[in-house]
Scaffold this active site. Structure first.
Site, mmCIF file in Angstrom:
data_model
loop_
_atom_site.group_PDB
_atom_site.id
_atom_site.type_symbol
_atom_site.label_atom_id
_atom_site.label_comp_id
_atom_site.label_asym_id
_atom_site.label_seq_id
_atom_site.Cartn_x
_atom_site.Cartn_y
_atom_site.Cartn_z
ATOM 1 N N GLU A 135 0.843 -1.189 0.000
ATOM 2 C CA GLU A 135 0.000 0.000 0.000
ATOM 3 C C GLU A 135 0.883 1.245 0.000
ATOM 4 O OE1 GLU A 135 -4.045 1.695 2.074
ATOM 5 O OE2 GLU A 135 -2.652 0.656 3.329
ATOM 6 N N ALA A 270 1.994 -0.379 10.936
ATOM 7 C CA ALA A 270 1.588 -1.730 10.592
ATOM 8 C C ALA A 270 0.813 -1.703 9.287
ATOM 9 C CB ALA A 270 0.712 -2.322 11.697
ATOM 10 N N GLU A 272 -2.273 -3.873 6.950
ATOM 11 C CA GLU A 272 -3.374 -4.838 7.060
ATOM 12 C C GLU A 272 -3.445 -5.867 5.938
ATOM 13 O OE1 GLU A 272 -3.570 -1.575 6.271
ATOM 14 O OE2 GLU A 272 -5.290 -1.112 4.995
ATOM 15 N N GLU A 306 -5.485 -2.842 12.646
ATOM 16 C CA GLU A 306 -5.218 -3.660 11.452
ATOM 17 C C GLU A 306 -6.257 -4.766 11.305
ATOM 18 O OE1 GLU A 306 -3.343 -2.188 9.575
ATOM 19 O OE2 GLU A 306 -2.301 -0.942 11.058
ATOM 20 N N HIS A 309 -9.377 -3.669 9.782
ATOM 21 C CA HIS A 309 -9.278 -3.565 8.318
ATOM 22 C C HIS A 309 -9.583 -4.884 7.601
ATOM 23 C CE1 HIS A 309 -7.729 0.425 7.479
ATOM 24 N NE2 HIS A 309 -6.602 0.273 8.128
HETATM 25 N N1 BES Z 1 -2.919 0.922 5.941
HETATM 26 C C1 BES Z 1 -2.121 1.506 6.951
HETATM 27 C C2 BES Z 1 -0.644 1.443 6.643
HETATM 28 C C3 BES Z 1 -0.218 2.409 5.581
HETATM 29 C C4 BES Z 1 -0.042 3.738 5.866
HETATM 30 C C5 BES Z 1 0.018 1.996 4.295
HETATM 31 C C6 BES Z 1 0.338 4.614 4.875
HETATM 32 C C7 BES Z 1 0.387 2.866 3.304
HETATM 33 C C8 BES Z 1 0.564 4.179 3.587
HETATM 34 C C9 BES Z 1 -2.367 0.840 8.290
HETATM 35 O O1 BES Z 1 -3.621 0.295 8.452
HETATM 36 C C10 BES Z 1 -2.267 1.931 9.301
HETATM 37 O O2 BES Z 1 -3.121 2.773 9.341
HETATM 38 N N2 BES Z 1 -1.215 1.911 10.098
HETATM 39 C C11 BES Z 1 -0.962 2.955 11.044
HETATM 40 C C12 BES Z 1 -1.123 2.465 12.447
HETATM 41 C C13 BES Z 1 -2.512 2.592 12.935
HETATM 42 C C14 BES Z 1 -2.679 1.999 14.300
HETATM 43 C C15 BES Z 1 -2.985 4.011 12.961
HETATM 44 C C16 BES Z 1 0.456 3.406 10.835
HETATM 45 O O3 BES Z 1 1.167 2.704 10.130
HETATM 46 O O4 BES Z 1 0.828 4.433 11.378
HETATM 47 ZN ZN ZN Z 2 -5.123 1.650 8.763
#
Ligand code: BES
Ligand code: ZN
Length: 843
Positions: A135, A270, A272, A306, A309
């Site tokens: 992603e 992280a 998902e 995660e 998601h």
């Molecule tokens: N889908 C995101 C990870 C992501 C972020 C992928 C930006 C591509 C670009 C994941 O679900 C996410 O939101 N992760 C957060 C942590 C969450 C607990 C808020 C992160 O990585 O900060």
């Molecule tokens: Zn997220």
């Protein structure tokens, strides 16, 4: 400006199933792949356009229904659009075909696509992991594909790896066959129909916890060797979340197994990936006995987020990246709901107020943006992952949930997920489902919050028999003209109610005891008349904690905006004497800490004295040792107040004790409570010198949890010495800090009261190398605390520099950070010199 159409693939050929065989070579950092994609040719064409980036496609051929092979006669790359164009001499006619390709690529070090992560094993040897982060748009770096979220397909993956390594992908392993040369082919079951950005491959020398069975789904944690003792909490939180979420959504988990993998180098928190969720180690692996409430809650949050998601995002996905807010805002909302059920004593929704507040800090700028916003290029997609998407998005969902009622909201979510499973949606699809279950005009109410930036402040005035509420666009600087449909929960006397304030003012009857934003979940501010505010301050303790929080946060925001005096803020903060909630304390202390950044040097002791007067009684009551059976939040409060007393309050006694406690903790880590040791380290660091700095670095080397590692690196950055700040920048440039940590470390250094200016100079002197020390997608975050550089000449220099040296893909972000900086420069100009008077002013 680019148009979305420039980046969308033609829909002449549509994939439905990918069979992928990937062979990574960890030593040489390369990989080879072959794939067979079942496609449907929808319109006659002689070329196939799909995404590929930094791949070399050696062979491409189309096989028709009769098994006849048509080899591509040209393979061309459009690197700007990240595409490969396969040309065929004969036209491909509508019908079912198979596309077969063979390709190679490199395992990069950019923490995206198919990349390399490394760690030192127990003998000090470097070990290599191959892992993925797709992603938003990096699956195309691993295999040629239709890399758009609405081109869903199933995936059947085989990973060919060394026999002594472990491999996981999205689905359960169905066979492992030796293929010679010490290699084993691990074949995984076919996934559900899903988007390319959710595919994952992870290969390395991992240890795996025994599976925990959750409603028939095996849940495991994968970690680098020797960290098994750090996995227990994640398994517990993960098992809880899986059950809770299946129940909330009323849909079983959509995968066939769930692995949670701790990856030593990871750009985000992280990711998902269906069935193979990857984490930064500090967001998964934790020593529950030696971590603070905050650290533990962070792990529970990330896991819940995660896993939320897996349904919201993976099973049902946005059509395109403009809709990413729906994914991330909802997962954030759900993360809170889940962890609130997991540990009600942690009061997560109260802590959430900080996240709401920080997104209101950005959304009160003229440089804000609507939550949903047009996206064309990958860089624009990446820029969407910000505090407006996550923080404002989740906060307005929470506001809506509280307005509609939790049940109607949940039923709307269930309807939406069931209706759109395995498919893609737009924002209106969610509103439609919520409307169907609630009978309320959800789309009308919500569109202002999603399609325009900013938020309102409600001006409250007294009338003969009640109050008048009128909205006004809140801005820190300048003025805005937007209006919203503001869903308001209120209390007047003992009566509770809800209403919508739209363009026209609304009158509320009743004489006294008015409280707006009941429950504190609104994404708006309230400006009460003086007397009402005074009344509320008088009965402060009888308000809900979140209501106390918003009262302080709104008052502080108005100080920042220059609309309220600091004296008014101090008066409200005085009401905190009896406060027991760490989050309410934290919002007040946050304001005081901002004032401490701008106060004239001569007046600083007076501010420090005020801080001591405010905190010391409660801090003394709590002492340095937790009482038997104390709550986690009380432990957090103790840590917060001690740190505030020792640092912001500059209390010498506290600093001396902190040093002793730090010493004791090093002798016997289990003899000191984690929140107390964190506070002690923070105090020692803020008052330390190079010898403490060296000690922090050694402690970081020998840390036995990811949290300890982070804590000591953070402590090293807090040491107020030029030499140590220089050394840290040197370490970043020399690659002695993982690139995943460089952005937050630099942010802290740049925001440091004393060493920030010199670090800014160093950053400029080494600009290109500094940018290179971070994964591109993380670079902007080094500006996170730049707003504290409100010394006027430095602020001007920063603005000038960034105008000349833009950080790619961070244009909006930079613009916002610069406006936040200007807000603080204004605060310094207004309040810096007269804080002494405000402190003295008893009225
Ligand atoms: N889908 C995101 C990870 C992501 C972020 C992928 C930006 C591509 C670009 C994941 O679900 C996410 O939101 N992760 C957060 C942590 C969450 C607990 C808020 C992160 O990585 O900060
Ligand atoms: Zn997220």
């Amino acid at each position: 400006m680019n148009a979305e159409a420039d980046y969308r693939l033609p829909r002449t050929v549509i994939p439905s199933r990918y069979e992928l065989r990937m062979e990574p070579d960890l030593g040489s950092a390369g990989f080879a792949g072959t794939q067979v994609v079942d496609v449907e040719v929808v319109e006659t064409t002689s070329e196939i356009v799909l995404n590929a980036l930094d791949l070399i496609v050696a062979i491409a051929e189309m096989v028709d229904g009769a098994g006849e092979v048509h080899r591509a006669t040209s393979i061309e790359y459009d690197s700007e659009k990240e595409r490969v164009i396969l040309g065929f001499s004969a036209s491909l006619t509508p019908g079912r075909w198979q596309l077969r390709t063979t390709f190679t690529g490199t395992l990069n070090d950019k923490l995206c696509g198919f990349y390399r992560s490394t760690y030192k094993d127990e003998d000090g040897n470097q070990q290599i992991i191959a892992t993925t982060q797709f992603e938003a748009t990096d699956a195309r770096r691993a295999f040629p594909c239709w890399d758009e979220p609405d081109l869903k397909a199933t995936f059947r993956v085989t990973l060919v790896i060394d026999e002594d390594l472990v491999a996981v992908s999205n689905a359960a392993e169905i066979s492992a066959k030796p293929v010679g040369d010490g290699k084993v082919a691990h074949e995984f079951a076919e996934t559900m129909k899903m988007s390319t950005y959710l595919v994952a491959f992870v290969v390395g020398d991992f240890e795996i916890t025994g599976p925990v069975d959750v409603n028939g789904i095996p849940l495991r944690v994968l970690h680098t060797p020797g960290k098994g003792h750090l996995a227990e909490f994640a398994l517990e939180a993960g098992a809880f979340a899986l059950r809770f979420l299946a129940d909330y959504y009323d849909i079983p988990y959509p995968g066939d197994k769930l692995d949670m993998i701790g990856v030593p180098d990871f750009a985000w928190g992280a990711m998902e990936n269906l069935g193979a969720v990857t984490y930064r180690e500090s967001a998964l692996l934790v020593d529950r006995k030696r971590s603070t409430q905050n650290e533990l809650a962070r792990v529970a949050d990330v896991i819940a987020h995660e896993l939320a998601h897996m349904w919201f995002g993976d099973l049902v996905t946005m059509k395109w990246w403009n809709g990413i807010w729906l994914n991330e805002a909802f997962a954030t909302f759900m993360e809170l709901k889940c962890v609130d059920a997991f540990r009600p004593d942690w009061k997560r929704w109260l802590t959430f107020a900080h996240f709401r507040a920080s997104s209101m800090d950005v959304d009160g700028l003229s440089a804000t943006r609507p939550v949903e916003f047009p996206v064309a290029s990958p860089a624009e997609a990446n820029a969407m992952f910000d505090t407006l998407t996550y923080g404002k998005g989740s906060a307005v969902l929470r506001m809506l949930e509280q307005y509609l009622g939790e049940r109607a909201f949940r039923d709307g979510i269930r309807r939406y997920l069931k209706q759109h499973s395995y498919s893609n949606t737009e924002t209106d699809d969610l509103w439609a489902a919520l409307e169907a279950e609630s009978g309320e005009p959800v789309g009308d109410i919500m569109s202002g919050w999603i399609y325009q930036g900013g938020y309102p402040q409600l001006d409250v005035t007294r009338t003969a028999d009640g109050f008048r509420l009128e909205q006004r666009h809140f801005r820190f600087l300048g003025e805005g003209e937007a209006t919203w449909q503001v869903p308001i929960l209120y209390r007047i006397g003992t009566e509770e109610g809800r209403l919508i304030v739209a363009h026209e003012p609304v009158e509320l009857k009743g004489s006294d005891g008015l409280l707006l934003n009941r429950g504190g979940d609104g994404f708006y501010r309230i400006d009460y008349p003086q007397e009402t505010l005074a009344d509320l301050a008088d009965e402060f303790a009888r308000l809900e904690p979140a209501e106390r929080y918003t009262l302080i946060a709104d008052t502080w925001a108005n100080v920042l905006a220059g609309a309220t005096s600091t004296a008014a803020f101090f008066r409200l903060v005085e009401a905190l004497g009896e406060e027991l909630e760490p989050d309410v304390w934290a919002v007040a202390i946050g304001g005081l800490a901002e004032l401490d950044r701008v106060v004239a040097t001569d007046d600083r002791p007076e501010l420090q004295a005020r801080v001591r007067a405010l905190v010391s009684r409660r801090a003394a009551e709590l002492g340095w040792d937790p009482a038997e059976g104390e709550s986690d939040l009380t432990r957090r409060l103790r840590g917060l107040l001690l740190r505030t007393l020792g640092n912001l309050g500059d209390d010498v006694g506290t600093q001396i004790t902190a040093r002793q406690v730090f010493g004791q903790m090093l002798e016997d880590p289990d003899s000191v409570d984690a929140d107390v040791s964190e506070a002690a380290i923070g105090i020692v660091a803020a008052n330390g010198d190079e010898s403490e700095f060296d000690r922090f670095l050694r402690l970081r080397e020998s840390a036995d949890s990811p949290q300890d590692e982070v804590r000591y690196l953070r402590a090293a950055a807090a040491v107020p010495e030029e030499t140590t700040a220089r050394r840290l920048v040197g370490m970043i440039l020399a690659g002695e800090v993982r690139s995943q940590d460089a952005n937050w470390l630099l942010a802290r250094l740049l925001g440091h009261r004393k060493t920030g200016p010199i670090v800014w100079q160093l950053v400029k002197d080494n600009w290109d190398a500094i940018l290179d020390s971070m994964p591109p997608q993380n670079r902007r975050r080094m500006l996170d605390l730049i707003m504290y550089r409100s010394e006027p000449e430095i602020a001007a220099d920063i603005e000038g520099w960034l105008a000349e040296h833009p950080i790619g893909g961070a244009e909006k972000y930079t613009e916002q950070q610069m406006e936040r900086l200007r807000v603080r420069v204004g605060l310094r100009e207004r309040e810096g010199g007269r804080l002494r008077e405000s402190l003295a002013d008893p009225t």
